[in-house]
Motif scaffolding. Structure first.
Motif, PDB file in Angstrom:
ATOM      1  N   VAL A 156      -3.767  -0.104  -6.322  1.00  0.00           N
ATOM      2  CA  VAL A 156      -2.702   0.624  -5.627  1.00  0.00           C
ATOM      3  C   VAL A 156      -1.488  -0.276  -5.446  1.00  0.00           C
ATOM      4  CG1 VAL A 156      -2.049   1.741  -3.444  1.00  0.00           C
ATOM      5  CG2 VAL A 156      -4.307   2.175  -4.458  1.00  0.00           C
ATOM      6  N   LYS A 157      -1.716  -1.498  -4.999  1.00  0.00           N
ATOM      7  CA  LYS A 157      -0.619  -2.461  -4.797  1.00  0.00           C
ATOM      8  C   LYS A 157       0.136  -2.696  -6.112  1.00  0.00           C
ATOM      9  CE  LYS A 157      -3.009  -4.940  -1.133  1.00  0.00           C
ATOM     10  NZ  LYS A 157      -2.061  -4.748  -0.053  1.00  0.00           N
ATOM     11  N   GLY A 184      12.681   2.580  -5.378  1.00  0.00           N
ATOM     12  CA  GLY A 184      12.905   2.370  -6.806  1.00  0.00           C
ATOM     13  C   GLY A 184      13.806   1.173  -7.063  1.00  0.00           C
ATOM     14  N   ASN A 222       2.166   0.396  -7.239  1.00  0.00           N
ATOM     15  CA  ASN A 222       3.384   0.560  -6.433  1.00  0.00           C
ATOM     16  C   ASN A 222       4.454  -0.456  -6.825  1.00  0.00           C
ATOM     17  OD1 ASN A 222       2.469   2.761  -4.984  1.00  0.00           O
ATOM     18  ND2 ASN A 222       1.623   1.523  -3.333  1.00  0.00           N
ATOM     19  N   ALA A 273       5.852   0.489 -10.305  1.00  0.00           N
ATOM     20  CA  ALA A 273       6.739   1.652 -10.186  1.00  0.00           C
ATOM     21  C   ALA A 273       8.112   1.249  -9.644  1.00  0.00           C
ATOM     22  CB  ALA A 273       6.105   2.705  -9.284  1.00  0.00           C
ATOM     23  N   ALA A 274       8.152   0.124  -8.911  1.00  0.00           N
ATOM     24  CA  ALA A 274       9.420  -0.383  -8.364  1.00  0.00           C
ATOM     25  C   ALA A 274      10.046  -1.431  -9.282  1.00  0.00           C
ATOM     26  CB  ALA A 274       9.195  -0.953  -6.974  1.00  0.00           C
ATOM     27  N   CYS A 281       0.809  -1.219   0.000  1.00  0.00           N
ATOM     28  CA  CYS A 281       0.000   0.000   0.000  1.00  0.00           C
ATOM     29  C   CYS A 281       0.841   1.267   0.000  1.00  0.00           C
ATOM     30  CB  CYS A 281      -0.954  -0.008   1.191  1.00  0.00           C
ATOM     31  SG  CYS A 281      -2.215  -1.295   1.060  1.00  0.00           S
ATOM     32  N   ALA A 282       2.086   1.151   0.386  1.00  0.00           N
ATOM     33  CA  ALA A 282       3.017   2.282   0.342  1.00  0.00           C
ATOM     34  C   ALA A 282       4.018   2.028  -0.780  1.00  0.00           C
ATOM     35  CB  ALA A 282       3.744   2.409   1.675  1.00  0.00           C
ATOM     36  N   SER A 283       4.597   3.083  -1.269  1.00  0.00           N
ATOM     37  CA  SER A 283       5.591   2.955  -2.339  1.00  0.00           C
ATOM     38  C   SER A 283       6.782   2.123  -1.890  1.00  0.00           C
ATOM     39  CB  SER A 283       6.086   4.337  -2.752  1.00  0.00           C
ATOM     40  OG  SER A 283       5.028   5.099  -3.263  1.00  0.00           O
ATOM     41  N   PHE A 284       7.331   1.380  -2.831  1.00  0.00           N
ATOM     42  CA  PHE A 284       8.569   0.631  -2.610  1.00  0.00           C
ATOM     43  C   PHE A 284       9.728   1.478  -3.123  1.00  0.00           C
ATOM     44  CE2 PHE A 284       5.301  -2.639  -3.298  1.00  0.00           C
ATOM     45  CZ  PHE A 284       5.468  -3.423  -2.162  1.00  0.00           C
TER      46      PHE A 284
END
Length: 75
Positions: free
Chosen positions: A27-28, A8, A31, A34-35, A3-6
């Motif tokens: 959302v999962k 990079g 995130n 994006a990682a 749920c929170a950004s990982f």
């Protein structure tokens, strides 16, 4: 639980395994992508199977039953 950004590159070229939890599947997946994830597998946090829905996901998204996901995490 995704749920929170990982950070990079956390999943650069890899499959992300995240636990089902407090936010939407989209959302999962966002995130994890994006990682750097190339696929996202969402582990159910309760008994039984899940079929996660992540409309517009840029990568394949799959769900795992809790017992299977637990076995995979401890492999």
């Amino acid at each position: 639980d995704g749920c929170a950004s990982f950070a990079g590159g956390t999943f650069a070229g890899s499959i992300a395994l995240v636990r089902r939890g407090t936010c939407a599947f989209t959302v999962k997946v966002a995130n994890a992508v994006a990682a750097g994830a190339v696929t996202v597998v969402i582990a159910n946090n309760q008994a039984g199977a899940i079929s996660p829905s992540a409309p517009g996901a840029a990568v394949p998204v799959f769900g795992l039953a809790q017992a299977t996901a637990d076995a995979l995490r401890t492999f």
